[in-house]
Scaffold this motif. Structure first.
Motif, PDB file in Angstrom:
ATOM      1  N   PRO A  45       0.840  -1.207   0.000  1.00  0.00           N
ATOM      2  CA  PRO A  45       0.000   0.000   0.000  1.00  0.00           C
ATOM      3  C   PRO A  45       0.874   1.257   0.000  1.00  0.00           C
ATOM      4  CG  PRO A  45      -0.738  -1.575   1.644  1.00  0.00           C
ATOM      5  CD  PRO A  45       0.580  -2.073   1.163  1.00  0.00           C
ATOM      6  N   PRO A  46       0.456   2.294  -0.705  1.00  0.00           N
ATOM      7  CA  PRO A  46       1.292   3.504  -0.820  1.00  0.00           C
ATOM      8  C   PRO A  46       1.749   4.076   0.520  1.00  0.00           C
ATOM      9  CG  PRO A  46      -0.440   3.587  -2.444  1.00  0.00           C
ATOM     10  CD  PRO A  46      -0.714   2.371  -1.599  1.00  0.00           C
ATOM     11  N   ARG A  47       0.878   4.117   1.506  1.00  0.00           N
ATOM     12  CA  ARG A  47       1.277   4.690   2.795  1.00  0.00           C
ATOM     13  C   ARG A  47       2.433   3.924   3.430  1.00  0.00           C
ATOM     14  NH1 ARG A  47      -1.889   8.351   5.696  1.00  0.00           N
ATOM     15  NH2 ARG A  47      -3.819   8.998   4.668  1.00  0.00           N
ATOM     16  N   GLU A  48       2.500   2.631   3.141  1.00  0.00           N
ATOM     17  CA  GLU A  48       3.555   1.805   3.722  1.00  0.00           C
ATOM     18  C   GLU A  48       4.850   1.869   2.914  1.00  0.00           C
ATOM     19  OE1 GLU A  48       2.168  -2.150   4.393  1.00  0.00           O
ATOM     20  OE2 GLU A  48       0.301  -1.476   5.340  1.00  0.00           O
ATOM     21  N   ALA A  49       4.786   2.473   1.752  1.00  0.00           N
ATOM     22  CA  ALA A  49       5.953   2.500   0.858  1.00  0.00           C
ATOM     23  C   ALA A  49       6.939   3.618   1.208  1.00  0.00           C
ATOM     24  CB  ALA A  49       5.513   2.657  -0.577  1.00  0.00           C
ATOM     25  N   PHE A  50       6.480   4.555   2.036  1.00  0.00           N
ATOM     26  CA  PHE A  50       7.321   5.698   2.373  1.00  0.00           C
ATOM     27  C   PHE A  50       7.792   5.595   3.815  1.00  0.00           C
ATOM     28  CE2 PHE A  50       4.659   7.167  -1.098  1.00  0.00           C
ATOM     29  CZ  PHE A  50       5.605   7.733  -1.941  1.00  0.00           C
ATOM     30  N   PRO A  51       9.100   5.625   4.053  1.00  0.00           N
ATOM     31  CA  PRO A  51       9.608   5.535   5.423  1.00  0.00           C
ATOM     32  C   PRO A  51       9.316   6.799   6.203  1.00  0.00           C
ATOM     33  CG  PRO A  51      11.397   5.982   3.885  1.00  0.00           C
ATOM     34  CD  PRO A  51      10.178   5.739   3.053  1.00  0.00           C
ATOM     35  N   GLY A  52       9.096   6.649   7.496  1.00  0.00           N
ATOM     36  CA  GLY A  52       8.911   7.817   8.364  1.00  0.00           C
ATOM     37  C   GLY A  52       7.536   8.413   8.316  1.00  0.00           C
TER      38      GLY A  52
END
Length: 218
Positions: free
Chosen positions: A211-218
């Motif tokens: 999922p996109p939200r999980e693809a970005f650290p922090g």
């Protein structure tokens, strides 16, 4: 349909729908790769909007003119046009469009070699998209993530984020705009060249299920 509407609008002096029809035709031209035609039609739309005296009508034609400049490689002009579009949309209270034009400005800065500026603009835009729940724009922040990774030489992450972006577009039943499609194509080509087809495919496949939200650290 837009050509018929343009004829009708001009015959009746319907300036708002004249602008809309010209804008629609400029989008068709841009998606077909006819950048000079897109620029001409968007320019006509902007003139019609200015004659109407309603600044709200200027917004979409100005966006297309900036996008055409970016796609044509005239990055300094694109930067100026995006900044003008941001100022217009801010004056009109179009917060979501302000954010999307900052996204486009960030790509322009990235192609001008201003990686840190682009990174900061992308991060600010991403935070706002998630905070405001602008779901329709989520695929585009994934494109930004892929392009930034590619520019920084992180080709495995670029391949992964390409998968995230493609999945995000598919989830909404959308395809990217021509400028973002060009960015994804460039990222894909660079990643395949750096990693090879097999390694690219493996990273891409992993991205497709995240999922996109999980693809970005922090």
């Amino acid at each position: 349909m837009s050509q018929a509407e343009l004829t009708r609008a001009r015959a009746t002096g319907d300036r708002p729908n004249e602008v809309e029809a010209l804008y629609a035709l400029s989008r068709v031209a841009a998606r077909g790769g006819d950048l000079p035609g897109a620029e001409r039609l968007a320019g006509e739309a902007l003139v019609a909007a200015m004659r109407a005296g309603d600044r709200r009508l200027e917004e979409r034609p100005r966006h297309v003119l900036a996008a055409v400049a970016r796609l044509s490689g005239d990055l300094l002009r694109a930067r100026d046009l995006y900044k003008a579009s941001i100022a217009l949309n801010r004056s009109l209270g179009n917060a979501e469009t302000v954010n999307s034009e900052y996204h486009n400005l960030a790509f322009t800065e990235l192609r001008l070699g201003n990686v840190e500026v682009a990174r900061e603009l992308f991060a600010a835009g991403r935070r706002e998209v998630f905070r405001e729940g602008w779901d329709a724009f989520v695929p585009y922040i994934c494109v930004a993530g892929a392009a930034l990774a590619s520019a920084e030489g992180e080709h495995r992450r670029a391949a992964f984020m390409t998968g995230v972006a493609d999945s995000a577009f598919a989830a909404l039943g959308q395809v990217p705009d021509p400028d973002d499609a060009a960015e994804l194509a460039s990222v894909r080509a660079a990643a395949v060249d750096a990693l090879g087809e097999e390694a690219f495919a493996a990273e891409y496949a992993q991205g497709r299920v995240v999922p996109p939200r999980e693809a970005f650290p922090g």
